[in-house]
Design a protein around this motif. Sequence first.
Motif, short mmCIF file in Angstrom:
data_model
loop_
_atom_site.label_atom_id
_atom_site.label_comp_id
_atom_site.label_asym_id
_atom_site.label_seq_id
_atom_site.Cartn_x
_atom_site.Cartn_y
_atom_site.Cartn_z
N THR A 169 25.17 20.64 3.02
CA THR A 169 24.06 19.80 3.47
C THR A 169 23.22 20.53 4.50
O THR A 169 21.98 20.55 4.41
CB THR A 169 24.60 18.51 4.11
OG1 THR A 169 25.76 18.11 3.41
CG2 THR A 169 23.55 17.42 4.06
N LEU A 170 23.92 21.16 5.50
CA LEU A 170 23.18 21.90 6.54
C LEU A 170 22.34 23.00 5.92
O LEU A 170 21.17 23.18 6.26
CB LEU A 170 24.18 22.50 7.54
CG LEU A 170 24.65 21.60 8.67
CD1 LEU A 170 25.61 22.34 9.57
CD2 LEU A 170 23.47 21.11 9.47
N LEU A 171 22.95 23.73 4.95
CA LEU A 171 22.21 24.83 4.33
C LEU A 171 21.01 24.30 3.57
O LEU A 171 19.93 24.90 3.59
CB LEU A 171 23.13 25.61 3.39
CG LEU A 171 24.22 26.43 4.05
CD1 LEU A 171 24.96 27.25 3.02
CD2 LEU A 171 23.63 27.33 5.11
N PHE A 172 21.19 23.14 2.93
CA PHE A 172 20.08 22.56 2.17
C PHE A 172 18.93 22.17 3.10
O PHE A 172 17.75 22.45 2.82
CB PHE A 172 20.60 21.34 1.40
CG PHE A 172 19.67 20.88 0.35
CD1 PHE A 172 19.42 21.66 -0.76
CD2 PHE A 172 19.03 19.66 0.46
CE1 PHE A 172 18.54 21.24 -1.74
CE2 PHE A 172 18.15 19.23 -0.51
CZ PHE A 172 17.91 20.02 -1.61
N ILE A 173 19.31 21.55 4.26
CA ILE A 173 18.28 21.17 5.24
C ILE A 173 17.53 22.41 5.72
O ILE A 173 16.29 22.42 5.80
CB ILE A 173 18.93 20.43 6.43
CG1 ILE A 173 19.46 19.08 5.99
CG2 ILE A 173 17.91 20.22 7.54
CD1 ILE A 173 20.30 18.41 7.02
N SER A 174 18.28 23.50 6.00
CA SER A 174 17.58 24.70 6.51
C SER A 174 16.69 25.29 5.43
O SER A 174 15.61 25.79 5.74
CB SER A 174 18.56 25.74 7.04
OG SER A 174 19.85 25.51 6.61
#
Lengths: 120, 86, 164
Positions: free
Chosen positions: B4-9
């Motif tokens: 999720t974090l990678l997707f947001i970034s």
Amino acid sequence: MGNILEIIGAVLVLLGSVFLFLGALGLVRMPDLYNRIQAGTKASTLGTFLTLFGLLLIIPEWWGKLVLLMTFILITNPVSSHVLARAAHYIKIPLTDKTVADLLNKEKTTYKVNEEIKNE
Amino acid sequence: MVNTLLFISAIIILLAILLTLYRFIKGPTAPDRLVAFDVMTVSSLALIGLIAKFSSRIIYLDVAIVYGLLSFLGVIIVSRYFERGL
Amino acid sequence: MKVKNIAAIFLILLSIWILLNNQFQIEVMIIGVILSFVISIIMGSRITVFNELKFSFKSVFYTIWYLFVFLAELVKSNLDVARRVLTPSLPINPGIIKTKTVLKSKMGRMILANSITLTPGTLTVDIEDDILYIHCIDVCCEDIDKATAAIVDKFEKILVKIYG
């Protein structure tokens, strides 16, 4: 253990992307070319560096190419921004009205590199 | 969590690239466009890295290396062209 | 003198080859060694920048220390520029100023100029012998000595120990 490293890596990736966004914002907001170079290229250097470093923590098996990319960015990015700033100053791109000092004499730009190429 | 974090970034980087695209289209002088191009390509290096992670293919990193090399050469060559012509 | 130059180019090329391949099979290594050896022999007489490198314990130690100082400076000043960009009134005070360096070698000057360029807030526009023209986002002082003390000195005092 690996899980903690992955989370730290993901946070670093997020931080890097925030720096990339701030660099782009600076690129839009700054009033003249030189300040745009300042805000843009260097924030993007740190942002990309942090993103790739975070990826390195998430997937340690890819270290070779990621390290190569990181050193490559760290070496080439200042060179390109320096060359760009010098060319822009040479063709007299105006500085913003807020500028306090311009001590670089515009007529006397160094051309040592060119001489070296000629002599070879 | 991590994905999720990678997707947001990735989304934030896409927004950054859109902002630089604005400068690329509007930029009053040619060097302004060149700066925008430089920032855009360096940002997309990070994006290519993230895409390589999403599809877990290391070969995409080679694409990133060649892309960075070509963008560096392009910026240098165009600046030299500004300075003294081809 | 020339052997050191060729060795430096060879080591750099070989490490790039290893990083690019990411595997340590014997065939790959042999091809890498042959290729980097041939290229370093051909290019050895033309690339003279590496002649100034010194391989000693002291220089390696200071190089690593320099890397840490540089990274800390990079993060610190990036935060500073981020603050400026996010402030609505855009508090900038830009200008191009002169500074002086005591470094003599080409390699040392190149690293110094690149470090100054990479720390946001300062950008090397031109180099003329020992005068560096620096574009600052926030001009502290137009006087050459004060500006040198503020911008160049923190990198220079380490680089002097590596490159003399």
